[in-house]
Write a protein that holds these residues in place. Sequence first.
Motif, mmCIF file in Angstrom:
data_model
loop_
_atom_site.group_PDB
_atom_site.id
_atom_site.type_symbol
_atom_site.label_atom_id
_atom_site.label_comp_id
_atom_site.label_asym_id
_atom_site.label_seq_id
_atom_site.Cartn_x
_atom_site.Cartn_y
_atom_site.Cartn_z
ATOM 1 N N GLU A 179 0.835 -1.199 0.000
ATOM 2 C CA GLU A 179 0.000 0.000 0.000
ATOM 3 C C GLU A 179 0.873 1.252 0.000
ATOM 4 O O GLU A 179 1.931 1.290 0.646
ATOM 5 C CB GLU A 179 -0.908 0.012 1.222
ATOM 6 C CG GLU A 179 -1.919 -1.116 1.246
ATOM 7 C CD GLU A 179 -2.863 -1.028 2.431
ATOM 8 O OE1 GLU A 179 -3.783 -0.192 2.380
ATOM 9 O OE2 GLU A 179 -2.662 -1.769 3.407
ATOM 10 N N CYS A 180 0.387 2.263 -0.713
ATOM 11 C CA CYS A 180 1.101 3.538 -0.769
ATOM 12 C C CYS A 180 0.094 4.633 -1.095
ATOM 13 O O CYS A 180 -0.611 4.531 -2.116
ATOM 14 C CB CYS A 180 2.206 3.482 -1.826
ATOM 15 S SG CYS A 180 3.178 4.998 -1.972
ATOM 16 N N GLN A 181 -0.020 5.623 -0.233
ATOM 17 C CA GLN A 181 -0.884 6.784 -0.463
ATOM 18 C C GLN A 181 -2.316 6.382 -0.847
ATOM 19 O O GLN A 181 -2.932 6.968 -1.738
ATOM 20 C CB GLN A 181 -0.275 7.664 -1.561
ATOM 21 C CG GLN A 181 1.107 8.171 -1.225
ATOM 22 C CD GLN A 181 1.751 8.915 -2.377
ATOM 23 O OE1 GLN A 181 1.108 9.257 -3.356
ATOM 24 N NE2 GLN A 181 3.052 9.173 -2.260
ATOM 25 N N GLY A 182 -2.837 5.358 -0.178
ATOM 26 C CA GLY A 182 -4.210 4.938 -0.401
ATOM 27 C C GLY A 182 -4.411 4.004 -1.574
ATOM 28 O O GLY A 182 -5.548 3.571 -1.836
ATOM 29 N N GLY A 218 13.726 0.100 -6.006
ATOM 30 C CA GLY A 218 13.869 1.321 -5.215
ATOM 31 C C GLY A 218 12.743 1.530 -4.230
ATOM 32 O O GLY A 218 12.480 2.670 -3.813
ATOM 33 N N LEU A 219 12.072 0.444 -3.843
ATOM 34 C CA LEU A 219 10.945 0.549 -2.921
ATOM 35 C C LEU A 219 11.410 0.389 -1.470
ATOM 36 O O LEU A 219 11.975 -0.642 -1.101
ATOM 37 C CB LEU A 219 9.900 -0.533 -3.236
ATOM 38 C CG LEU A 219 9.088 -0.341 -4.515
ATOM 39 C CD1 LEU A 219 8.264 -1.587 -4.811
ATOM 40 C CD2 LEU A 219 8.172 0.871 -4.385
ATOM 41 N N ASP A 220 11.169 1.386 -0.668
ATOM 42 C CA ASP A 220 11.431 1.323 0.767
ATOM 43 C C ASP A 220 10.175 0.745 1.412
ATOM 44 O O ASP A 220 9.272 1.473 1.816
ATOM 45 C CB ASP A 220 11.732 2.715 1.318
ATOM 46 C CG ASP A 220 12.039 2.690 2.802
ATOM 47 O OD1 ASP A 220 12.236 1.595 3.353
ATOM 48 O OD2 ASP A 220 12.055 3.781 3.414
ATOM 49 N N ALA A 221 10.099 -0.580 1.462
ATOM 50 C CA ALA A 221 8.863 -1.269 1.843
ATOM 51 C C ALA A 221 8.995 -1.960 3.190
ATOM 52 O O ALA A 221 10.046 -2.524 3.516
ATOM 53 C CB ALA A 221 8.471 -2.290 0.781
ATOM 54 N N GLN A 222 7.921 -1.912 3.956
ATOM 55 C CA GLN A 222 7.800 -2.615 5.219
ATOM 56 C C GLN A 222 6.787 -3.730 5.035
ATOM 57 O O GLN A 222 5.640 -3.484 4.677
ATOM 58 C CB GLN A 222 7.327 -1.667 6.330
ATOM 59 C CG GLN A 222 6.952 -2.352 7.635
ATOM 60 C CD GLN A 222 8.163 -2.923 8.334
ATOM 61 O OE1 GLN A 222 9.214 -2.281 8.398
ATOM 62 N NE2 GLN A 222 8.036 -4.128 8.872
ATOM 63 N N VAL A 248 4.658 1.042 1.606
ATOM 64 C CA VAL A 248 5.794 1.752 1.023
ATOM 65 C C VAL A 248 5.892 3.113 1.703
ATOM 66 O O VAL A 248 4.916 3.860 1.755
ATOM 67 C CB VAL A 248 5.630 1.933 -0.499
ATOM 68 C CG1 VAL A 248 6.748 2.811 -1.050
ATOM 69 C CG2 VAL A 248 5.627 0.578 -1.193
ATOM 70 N N SER A 249 7.066 3.420 2.229
ATOM 71 C CA SER A 249 7.278 4.705 2.892
ATOM 72 C C SER A 249 7.643 5.762 1.864
ATOM 73 O O SER A 249 8.401 5.496 0.918
ATOM 74 C CB SER A 249 8.398 4.579 3.931
ATOM 75 O OG SER A 249 8.068 3.596 4.897
ATOM 76 N N GLY A 250 7.121 6.966 2.034
ATOM 77 C CA GLY A 250 7.445 8.069 1.146
ATOM 78 C C GLY A 250 6.787 7.954 -0.211
ATOM 79 O O GLY A 250 5.833 7.203 -0.405
ATOM 80 N N ASP A 251 7.317 8.687 -1.165
ATOM 81 C CA ASP A 251 6.773 8.689 -2.518
ATOM 82 C C ASP A 251 7.214 7.449 -3.279
ATOM 83 O O ASP A 251 8.274 6.871 -3.012
ATOM 84 C CB ASP A 251 7.221 9.941 -3.275
ATOM 85 C CG ASP A 251 6.672 11.217 -2.651
ATOM 86 O OD1 ASP A 251 5.566 11.148 -2.076
ATOM 87 O OD2 ASP A 251 7.357 12.257 -2.733
#
Length: 310
Positions: A179-182, A218-222, A248-251
């Motif tokens: 998930e990222c920004q909804g 390049g995904l900073d994923a948790q 995913v954190s950030g953009d």
Amino acid sequence: MSNTIDVMEFRKALGAFVTGVTVVSTRQEDGTPRGFTANSFTSVSLDPALVLICIGKSAASYPVFSAAAHFSISILAENQNPVSSLFASKAADKFEQVAWHQGRTGSPIIDGVAAWFDCETHQVVEAGDHIILIGRVVDFANTSASPLGYGRGAYLTFSLSQDALAAAGPRARVGAILECQGGVVLLKTDKGYTLPSGTRLEPASDANSLRGVLARLGLDAQLDFLFAVYENGTDDAAGVNVFYRGRVSGDLPSASGLQLLALDSIPWEQLADEAERAMLQRFVRERTEDAFGIYMGDAQSGSVKSLARV
């Protein structure tokens, strides 16, 4: 002062605190057992031995427990998520579907749990739209069973993820619903959209692992929770699919083929893998309800079993 708190967002924030899962039980006036699932349990005092549970005033069990002279708290074991689901339901014959025994106070205690406490009611405290039911422990037991966890709208079975990966073997596919920004992150390929995946979970130094794929993109994923385990393909080419929920954190990075799609605008017809499409559709439904399960099954036969659902 008016209450400006968004109740749903407040509920989601509280869900970040991982708890255990309990079944709270007592006897009604006619002697029949009554119980419900709760995670609002905590210790209060060692001397005297006090514990508490919170009950919503809108709950069907509220009239019974607010006047109860005694109650028990059964801390469910890791394999008892079906028991949690049962006591969270409106089934009329809950205690006929589980093994239990009577505690010293007369309250029912679920068999096979990680621990249990048999209590006399010490105090009932009014607290907004809930009451706090404080119990004085008169008897208890502790076992070696691993407890069932709960957080962010999902059950946590701490050994299940490792068991799934161990059973997957060399033909595993380990992926993530991020998930990222909804929205959710999908990869656009020549065959259509797909979820990020690899042949194993880690390490990130392995380009074929899920961690390696996410690092390359390049995904900073948790990765938060196990979401689904299923088999598909023929007997000769069968493989185990293990999928996690994550964030995913950030953009979102501008990697080739990486796209962020809103939940209501996913082009389902462009997801080439039928089993993956069905899994992602279930994710969207459960995200809308903010109630997740862990599913295991065979995508080829269409048999899917819910191991845990809120």
